[in-house]
Write a protein that holds these residues in place. Structure first.
Motif, PDB file in Angstrom:
ATOM      1  N   ILE A  38       0.842  -1.205   0.000  1.00 14.36           N
ATOM      2  CA  ILE A  38       0.000   0.000   0.000  1.00 14.36           C
ATOM      3  C   ILE A  38       0.871   1.247   0.000  1.00 14.36           C
ATOM      4  O   ILE A  38       0.597   2.211  -0.719  1.00 14.36           O
ATOM      5  CB  ILE A  38      -0.967  -0.012   1.202  1.00 14.36           C
ATOM      6  CG1 ILE A  38      -2.023  -1.104   1.000  1.00 14.36           C
ATOM      7  CG2 ILE A  38      -1.625   1.346   1.404  1.00 14.36           C
ATOM      8  CD1 ILE A  38      -2.877  -1.367   2.219  1.00 14.36           C
ATOM      9  N   ARG A  39       1.924   1.228   0.821  1.00 17.10           N
ATOM     10  CA  ARG A  39       2.845   2.372   0.860  1.00 17.10           C
ATOM     11  C   ARG A  39       3.445   2.623  -0.524  1.00 17.10           C
ATOM     12  O   ARG A  39       3.547   3.755  -0.981  1.00 17.10           O
ATOM     13  CB  ARG A  39       3.946   2.133   1.872  1.00 17.10           C
ATOM     14  CG  ARG A  39       4.992   3.247   1.875  1.00 17.10           C
ATOM     15  CD  ARG A  39       6.083   2.990   2.876  1.00 17.10           C
ATOM     16  NE  ARG A  39       5.662   3.619   4.108  1.00 17.10           N
ATOM     17  CZ  ARG A  39       6.215   3.401   5.278  1.00 17.10           C
ATOM     18  NH1 ARG A  39       7.198   2.544   5.397  1.00 17.10           N
ATOM     19  NH2 ARG A  39       5.801   4.035   6.334  1.00 17.10           N
ATOM     20  N   GLU A  43       3.054   6.003  -2.741  1.00 21.16           N
ATOM     21  CA  GLU A  43       4.249   6.737  -3.179  1.00 21.16           C
ATOM     22  C   GLU A  43       4.249   6.936  -4.689  1.00 21.16           C
ATOM     23  O   GLU A  43       4.623   7.992  -5.185  1.00 21.16           O
ATOM     24  CB  GLU A  43       5.517   6.008  -2.716  1.00 21.16           C
ATOM     25  CG  GLU A  43       5.773   6.170  -1.230  1.00 21.16           C
ATOM     26  CD  GLU A  43       6.915   5.296  -0.717  1.00 21.16           C
ATOM     27  OE1 GLU A  43       7.452   4.450  -1.496  1.00 21.16           O
ATOM     28  OE2 GLU A  43       7.261   5.462   0.460  1.00 21.16           O
ATOM     29  N   ASN A  44       3.820   5.912  -5.435  1.00 24.77           N
ATOM     30  CA  ASN A  44       3.727   6.055  -6.897  1.00 24.77           C
ATOM     31  C   ASN A  44       2.696   7.111  -7.284  1.00 24.77           C
ATOM     32  O   ASN A  44       2.915   7.886  -8.217  1.00 24.77           O
ATOM     33  CB  ASN A  44       3.384   4.716  -7.552  1.00 24.77           C
ATOM     34  CG  ASN A  44       4.572   3.783  -7.599  1.00 24.77           C
ATOM     35  OD1 ASN A  44       5.722   4.217  -7.570  1.00 24.77           O
ATOM     36  ND2 ASN A  44       4.301   2.494  -7.652  1.00 24.77           N
ATOM     37  N   GLU A  50       0.640  14.433 -12.583  1.00 23.55           N
ATOM     38  CA  GLU A  50      -0.746  14.578 -13.017  1.00 23.55           C
ATOM     39  C   GLU A  50      -1.719  14.291 -11.876  1.00 23.55           C
ATOM     40  O   GLU A  50      -2.716  14.983 -11.714  1.00 23.55           O
ATOM     41  CB  GLU A  50      -1.012  13.638 -14.204  1.00 23.55           C
ATOM     42  CG  GLU A  50      -2.359  13.867 -14.853  1.00 23.55           C
ATOM     43  CD  GLU A  50      -2.544  12.977 -16.069  1.00 23.55           C
ATOM     44  OE1 GLU A  50      -3.608  12.329 -16.148  1.00 23.55           O
ATOM     45  OE2 GLU A  50      -1.648  12.937 -16.914  1.00 23.55           O
ATOM     46  N   ASN A  51      -1.409  13.267 -11.066  1.00 21.29           N
ATOM     47  CA  ASN A  51      -2.260  12.943  -9.918  1.00 21.29           C
ATOM     48  C   ASN A  51      -2.276  14.089  -8.915  1.00 21.29           C
ATOM     49  O   ASN A  51      -3.306  14.413  -8.348  1.00 21.29           O
ATOM     50  CB  ASN A  51      -1.776  11.669  -9.219  1.00 21.29           C
ATOM     51  CG  ASN A  51      -2.046  10.431 -10.026  1.00 21.29           C
ATOM     52  OD1 ASN A  51      -2.932  10.413 -10.869  1.00 21.29           O
ATOM     53  ND2 ASN A  51      -1.262   9.400  -9.796  1.00 21.29           N
ATOM     54  N   ARG A  52      -1.103  14.693  -8.682  1.00 18.56           N
ATOM     55  CA  ARG A  52      -1.021  15.780  -7.709  1.00 18.56           C
ATOM     56  C   ARG A  52      -1.855  16.981  -8.134  1.00 18.56           C
ATOM     57  O   ARG A  52      -2.383  17.693  -7.301  1.00 18.56           O
ATOM     58  CB  ARG A  52       0.429  16.202  -7.506  1.00 18.56           C
ATOM     59  CG  ARG A  52       1.011  15.516  -6.294  1.00 18.56           C
ATOM     60  CD  ARG A  52       2.273  16.138  -5.855  1.00 18.56           C
ATOM     61  NE  ARG A  52       3.348  15.325  -6.395  1.00 18.56           N
ATOM     62  CZ  ARG A  52       4.497  15.784  -6.811  1.00 18.56           C
ATOM     63  NH1 ARG A  52       4.758  17.046  -6.746  1.00 18.56           N
ATOM     64  NH2 ARG A  52       5.410  14.981  -7.296  1.00 18.56           N
ATOM     65  N   GLU A  53      -1.959  17.201  -9.416  1.00 13.20           N
ATOM     66  CA  GLU A  53      -2.735  18.350  -9.897  1.00 13.20           C
ATOM     67  C   GLU A  53      -4.238  18.118  -9.788  1.00 13.20           C
ATOM     68  O   GLU A  53      -4.991  19.055  -9.589  1.00 13.20           O
ATOM     69  CB  GLU A  53      -2.381  18.636 -11.360  1.00 13.20           C
ATOM     70  CG  GLU A  53      -0.983  19.155 -11.553  1.00 13.20           C
ATOM     71  CD  GLU A  53      -0.627  19.278 -13.028  1.00 13.20           C
ATOM     72  OE1 GLU A  53      -1.544  19.257 -13.884  1.00 13.20           O
ATOM     73  OE2 GLU A  53       0.571  19.375 -13.331  1.00 13.20           O
ATOM     74  N   HIS A  54      -4.681  16.871  -9.930  1.00 15.40           N
ATOM     75  CA  HIS A  54      -6.109  16.601 -10.024  1.00 15.40           C
ATOM     76  C   HIS A  54      -6.751  16.034  -8.767  1.00 15.40           C
ATOM     77  O   HIS A  54      -7.959  16.118  -8.615  1.00 15.40           O
ATOM     78  CB  HIS A  54      -6.387  15.657 -11.209  1.00 15.40           C
ATOM     79  CG  HIS A  54      -5.977  16.236 -12.523  1.00 15.40           C
ATOM     80  ND1 HIS A  54      -6.565  17.351 -13.044  1.00 15.40           N
ATOM     81  CD2 HIS A  54      -5.005  15.864 -13.394  1.00 15.40           C
ATOM     82  CE1 HIS A  54      -5.989  17.650 -14.204  1.00 15.40           C
ATOM     83  NE2 HIS A  54      -5.040  16.768 -14.435  1.00 15.40           N
TER      84      HIS A  54
END
Length: 170
Positions: A38-39, A43-44, A50-54
């Motif tokens: 899960i960690r 982390e991925n 892109e994930n951080r923006e949305h």
């Protein structure tokens, strides 16, 4: 006769304690691969721009309000377990509380709560007897509450102070 009787009771108590410790240790060791997987997934997700923006849980914020979750035990006789966690919490509070508008604790475990309250360190929430009969559903309720406090802007950052099991000796 009374000494022998007391020795028998003590021996039985040791056996029960050893069995409980072994059971808890086995559960931790079995869960460790899942926790590591899960960690890795999280982390991925964080590394991907892109994930951080949305995703609202991954976007960067200007941190003004911090909630620290302190996880201690409900009882004593735990050696350095509680004292090390509490010392870390108090050091963190003294070093960083002045940098933020709001710096509060959520306490899971009676020992941490009592210590912070005694020193007038702000506690937002106290979850008594949380570890008794802990289930995924109980943890999920708390996690959803914390996520909601983050998404609503009540807190800009949520930290966790906890111990990590290595072995019965350490």
């Amino acid at each position: 006769t009374s000494v022998k009787s007391t020795q028998q009771i003590t021996k039985a108590m040791k056996m029960v304690a050893a069995a409980r410790l072994r059971r808890a240790q086995d559960a931790i060791v079995k869960a460790r691969p899942f926790a590591l997987a899960i960690r890795g997934v999280v982390e991925n997700l964080i590394r991907n721009e892109e994930n951080r923006e949305h995703h609202p849980l991954l976007t960067r914020r200007d941190v003004k309000r911090v909630n620290v979750i302190l996880i201690t035990s409900d009882r004593g006789l735990t050696g350095g377990f509680n004292s090390n966690l509490i010392k870390k919490a108090e050091t963190l509070y003294k070093a960083e509380a002045g940098k933020f508008e709001k710096f509060e604790f959520t306490c899971i475990g009676k020992k941490g709560y009592e210590y912070l309250k005694l020193r007038n360190i702000p506690v937002t929430e106290y979850l008594p007897d949380f570890q008794k009969g802990m289930t995924f559903a109980r943890v999920q309720v708390v996690a959803e509450k914390l996520i909601e406090s983050y998404l609503s802007g009540e807190f800009d950052e949520i930290r966790v102070i906890f111990s990590e099991f290595r072995s019965a000796l350490s």
